[in-house]
Write a protein that holds these residues in place. Structure first.
Motif, PDB file in Angstrom:
ATOM      1  N   PRO A 254      10.634  11.145  14.940  1.00  0.00           N
ATOM      2  CA  PRO A 254       9.917  11.277  16.226  1.00  0.00           C
ATOM      3  C   PRO A 254      10.034  10.051  17.119  1.00  0.00           C
ATOM      4  O   PRO A 254       9.909  10.152  18.346  1.00  0.00           O
ATOM      5  N   ILE A 255      10.266   8.887  16.527  1.00  0.00           N
ATOM      6  CA  ILE A 255      10.382   7.667  17.352  1.00  0.00           C
ATOM      7  C   ILE A 255      11.857   7.361  17.638  1.00  0.00           C
ATOM      8  O   ILE A 255      12.270   7.251  18.793  1.00  0.00           O
ATOM      9  N   LEU A 256      12.667   7.275  16.587  1.00  0.00           N
ATOM     10  CA  LEU A 256      14.066   6.880  16.783  1.00  0.00           C
ATOM     11  C   LEU A 256      14.860   7.952  17.527  1.00  0.00           C
ATOM     12  O   LEU A 256      15.809   7.646  18.252  1.00  0.00           O
TER      13      LEU A 256
ATOM     14  N   THR B  75      -1.618   6.576  12.051  1.00  0.00           N
ATOM     15  CA  THR B  75      -0.926   5.347  11.673  1.00  0.00           C
ATOM     16  C   THR B  75       0.526   5.443  12.122  1.00  0.00           C
ATOM     17  O   THR B  75       0.930   6.454  12.721  1.00  0.00           O
ATOM     18  N   TRP B  76       1.302   4.393  11.885  1.00  0.00           N
ATOM     19  CA  TRP B  76       2.735   4.397  12.241  1.00  0.00           C
ATOM     20  C   TRP B  76       3.386   5.627  11.616  1.00  0.00           C
ATOM     21  O   TRP B  76       3.148   5.924  10.434  1.00  0.00           O
ATOM     22  N   ALA B  77       4.198   6.337  12.395  1.00  0.00           N
ATOM     23  CA  ALA B  77       4.744   7.633  11.970  1.00  0.00           C
ATOM     24  C   ALA B  77       5.526   7.549  10.656  1.00  0.00           C
ATOM     25  O   ALA B  77       5.637   8.533   9.926  1.00  0.00           O
TER      26      ALA B  77
ATOM     27  N   VAL C 107      10.474   3.758  21.581  1.00  0.00           N
ATOM     28  CA  VAL C 107      10.504   2.890  20.400  1.00  0.00           C
ATOM     29  C   VAL C 107       9.906   1.510  20.711  1.00  0.00           C
ATOM     30  O   VAL C 107      10.006   1.019  21.841  1.00  0.00           O
ATOM     31  N   GLY C 108       9.240   0.933  19.724  1.00  0.00           N
ATOM     32  CA  GLY C 108       8.554  -0.341  19.927  1.00  0.00           C
ATOM     33  C   GLY C 108       9.492  -1.533  19.913  1.00  0.00           C
ATOM     34  O   GLY C 108       9.574  -2.245  18.912  1.00  0.00           O
ATOM     35  N   VAL C 109      10.192  -1.734  21.005  1.00  0.00           N
ATOM     36  CA  VAL C 109      10.984  -2.962  21.140  1.00  0.00           C
ATOM     37  C   VAL C 109      10.553  -3.660  22.426  1.00  0.00           C
ATOM     38  O   VAL C 109      10.217  -2.995  23.412  1.00  0.00           O
TER      39      VAL C 109
ATOM     40  N   SER D  59      11.074  -8.527  13.148  1.00  0.00           N
ATOM     41  CA  SER D  59      11.811  -7.733  14.142  1.00  0.00           C
ATOM     42  C   SER D  59      11.317  -8.010  15.549  1.00  0.00           C
ATOM     43  O   SER D  59      12.108  -8.237  16.464  1.00  0.00           O
ATOM     44  N   LYS D  60       9.999  -7.989  15.724  1.00  0.00           N
ATOM     45  CA  LYS D  60       9.448  -8.065  17.084  1.00  0.00           C
ATOM     46  C   LYS D  60       9.249  -9.510  17.518  1.00  0.00           C
ATOM     47  O   LYS D  60       9.702  -9.912  18.580  1.00  0.00           O
ATOM     48  N   ASN D  61       8.533 -10.307  16.704  1.00  0.00           N
ATOM     49  CA  ASN D  61       8.177 -11.643  17.198  1.00  0.00           C
ATOM     50  C   ASN D  61       9.374 -12.605  17.280  1.00  0.00           C
ATOM     51  O   ASN D  61       9.352 -13.540  18.066  1.00  0.00           O
TER      52      ASN D  61
ATOM     53  N   SER E  36       1.688  10.821  22.906  1.00  0.00           N
ATOM     54  CA  SER E  36       1.444  10.059  24.136  1.00  0.00           C
ATOM     55  C   SER E  36       1.343   8.557  23.866  1.00  0.00           C
ATOM     56  O   SER E  36       0.839   7.807  24.697  1.00  0.00           O
ATOM     57  N   ARG E  37       1.902   8.119  22.722  1.00  0.00           N
ATOM     58  CA  ARG E  37       1.993   6.677  22.461  1.00  0.00           C
ATOM     59  C   ARG E  37       3.017   6.076  23.412  1.00  0.00           C
ATOM     60  O   ARG E  37       4.147   6.519  23.472  1.00  0.00           O
ATOM     61  N   MET E  38       2.591   5.045  24.139  1.00  0.00           N
ATOM     62  CA  MET E  38       3.509   4.354  25.059  1.00  0.00           C
ATOM     63  C   MET E  38       3.842   2.977  24.512  1.00  0.00           C
ATOM     64  O   MET E  38       2.940   2.256  24.072  1.00  0.00           O
TER      65      MET E  38
ATOM     66  N   HIS F  97      -2.541  -2.544  16.396  1.00  0.00           N
ATOM     67  CA  HIS F  97      -2.464  -1.286  15.643  1.00  0.00           C
ATOM     68  C   HIS F  97      -1.426  -0.346  16.265  1.00  0.00           C
ATOM     69  O   HIS F  97      -1.440  -0.092  17.473  1.00  0.00           O
ATOM     70  N   ASN F  98      -0.557   0.132  15.410  1.00  0.00           N
ATOM     71  CA  ASN F  98       0.498   1.062  15.822  1.00  0.00           C
ATOM     72  C   ASN F  98       0.136   2.426  15.261  1.00  0.00           C
ATOM     73  O   ASN F  98       0.121   2.583  14.043  1.00  0.00           O
ATOM     74  N   PRO F  99      -0.204   3.403  16.067  1.00  0.00           N
ATOM     75  CA  PRO F  99       0.116   3.586  17.490  1.00  0.00           C
ATOM     76  C   PRO F  99      -1.016   3.356  18.494  1.00  0.00           C
ATOM     77  O   PRO F  99      -0.767   3.492  19.694  1.00  0.00           O
TER      78      PRO F  99
HETATM   79  C1  LMR Z   1       7.922   1.686  16.417  1.00  0.00           C
HETATM   80  O1  LMR Z   1       6.867   2.074  15.913  1.00  0.00           O
HETATM   81  O2  LMR Z   1       8.361   2.146  17.479  1.00  0.00           O
HETATM   82  C2  LMR Z   1       8.689   0.594  15.751  1.00  0.00           C
HETATM   83  O3  LMR Z   1       7.993   0.124  14.654  1.00  0.00           O
HETATM   84  C3  LMR Z   1      10.084   0.970  15.451  1.00  0.00           C
HETATM   85  C4  LMR Z   1      10.210   1.936  14.317  1.00  0.00           C
HETATM   86  O4  LMR Z   1      10.992   1.654  13.417  1.00  0.00           O
HETATM   87  O5  LMR Z   1       9.558   2.976  14.337  1.00  0.00           O
END
Ligand code: LMR
Length: 396
Positions: free
Chosen positions: A12-14, A129-131, A33-35, A245-247, A373-375, A182-184
């Motif tokens: 769903p994200i990638l 939580t994160w997918a 995607v969270g970049v 990855s992010k920081n 609707s996660r942005m 917190h993701n998402p």
């Molecule tokens: C996200 O939640 O968008 C990031 O953590 C990238 C990923 O691998 O899902």
């Protein structure tokens, strides 16, 4: 053999990333995607990373195997970054950190390790939580259950529901907590709430597994680790999975860390030996390049200070985007209250619109966000925020 398989939908994200790349609309916006992206919409390599890579290129003299723990210097520097130099888990020699292929690798290693401690153990994750959390833990044979977390109606934390659920968790269960950002949902615990959760963890005796994928993206490096450090002060055993990855902007280099805390230094050595055996059976040993970059930055005063500045710039831009979007929605005459976005933290927030409205944003306006609707707030820029607010106003 392959004939038995049924095709699975894209992640769903990638999956959004591929759709976004194929879209020819010049106004398209990627909030998927969270970049991190800069004002120009580019995920640039940090200057401190470029300098560290140059240094490594000139000084690295072997590519020989490094072993399942990864680089000892990286592990030491990451332990200090996560817990702070003087934390008792370091001074009492109760923590062991290994390098992993990204934060996802750290989580998978942690899940395998938990399975080695107790086959089929139950892990409680926040709702939502994160997918990828659920699939990842189930793939390692764990049973996944959820505790209440985000109150969708009031756009806030269901802290009472969370605490009541955690009090009922079994002593040999695991509870996954997000350290920050917190993701998402972007909805983090306050210091007081962390104190209450740490007290419950201590009295119930469950194992906290803390996922820290965004240290430095919320309020600051130390502020974002507050809850995790407090928890490590309160419980005897704990696991932390972190990501660079992010920081450090090292997404494709796949570098993260898994830290285990034991009751004593001999106890944690035994746990460490099991962790290494789990790693050996999954990927044998982690990639080295990302770790080399991070350890070079963290062990140099000059590069470290530069990294602090670059990280602050990313954090400030994201926080600025939160305010900017809310202001622009008001300018568009939107009467619904979106001010909650400014009270949330890190890379994500739910816009709080329906899946149909999310789909319309994608189909009619080339604006991409996850179906919930996660942005990804980092995808907002001065150049696209008017179009974004106008499009949201239209689908509302
Ligand atoms: C996200 O939640 O968008 C990031 O953590 C990238 C990923 O691998 O899902």
């Amino acid at each position: 053999m392959f004939g038995n398989l049924k095709a699975l939908p894209a992640d769903p994200i990638l999956g959004l990333l591929a759709k976004y790349r194929e879209d020819n609309n010049p106004n398209k916006i990627d909030l998927g995607v969270g970049v991190y992206k800069n004002e120009a919409g580019h995920t640039a390599i940090l200057d401190c990373v470029k300098k560290a890579e140059k240094f490594r290129l000139e000084t690295e003299d072997t590519k020989v195997y490094i072993g399942p723990t990864g680089s000892p210097l990286f592990n030491e520097e990451m332990t200090k970054l996560i817990f702070s130099d003087e934390h008792q888990v370091i001074t009492h020699n109760r923590v062991r950190t290994v390098s992993t292929p990204g934060g996802t690798g750290a989580l998978r290693v942690a899940a395998e390790f938990i399975g080695s401690c107790k086959q089929g153990a139950t892990i409680w994750v926040s709702n939502p939580t994160w997918a990828n959390h659920t699939g990842l833990f189930q793939a390692a044979g764990l049973t996944v259950k959820t505790y209440p977390y985000y109150d969708y109606e009031n756009k806030s934390l269901d802290f009472d529901g969370m605490l009541a659920a955690l009090k009922k968790v079994a002593a040999d269960d695991v509870v996954l907590l997000h350290a920050c950002c917190h993701n998402p949902s972007g909805m983090d615990l306050t210091s007081e709430q962390w104190q209450q959760v740490a007290e419950v963890a201590k009295s119930v005796g469950f194992l906290p597994l803390i996922d820290m994928a965004y240290q430095g993206f919320g309020q600051g490096l130390d502020e974002d680790a507050y809850g995790l450090r407090l928890m490590a002060d309160s419980v005897k055993e704990m696991i932390v999975c972190s990501s660079c990855s992010k920081n450090f902007g090292l997404y494709r280099e796949r570098i993260g860390a898994c830290s285990i805390i034991g009751e004593s230094s001999t106890g944690v050595d035994i746990a460490h030996s099991v962790l290494l055996s789990d790693i050996r059976c999954i990927y044998s040993m982690p990639p080295a390049h990302g770790a080399a970059i991070v350890e070079t930055i963290l062990s140099s005063d000059e590069l470290r200070n530069q990294w602090y500045d670059e990280l602050k710039e990313m954090r400030d831009r994201i926080n600025g985007n939160r305010k900017l979007l809310v202001e622009k929605l008001i300018e568009q005459g939107v009467t619904r209250d979106f001010s909650f976005i400014t009270r949330q933290s890190g890379m994500f927030s739910f816009l709080g619109i329906t899946p149909e409205q999310v789909q319309r944003l994608q189909d009619e306006f080339s604006i991409y966000m996850v179906g919930s609707s996660r942005m990804s707030i980092a995808g907002i820029a001065q150049s696209n925020v008017d179009y974004l607010a106008e499009s949201i106003a239209k689908v509302l």
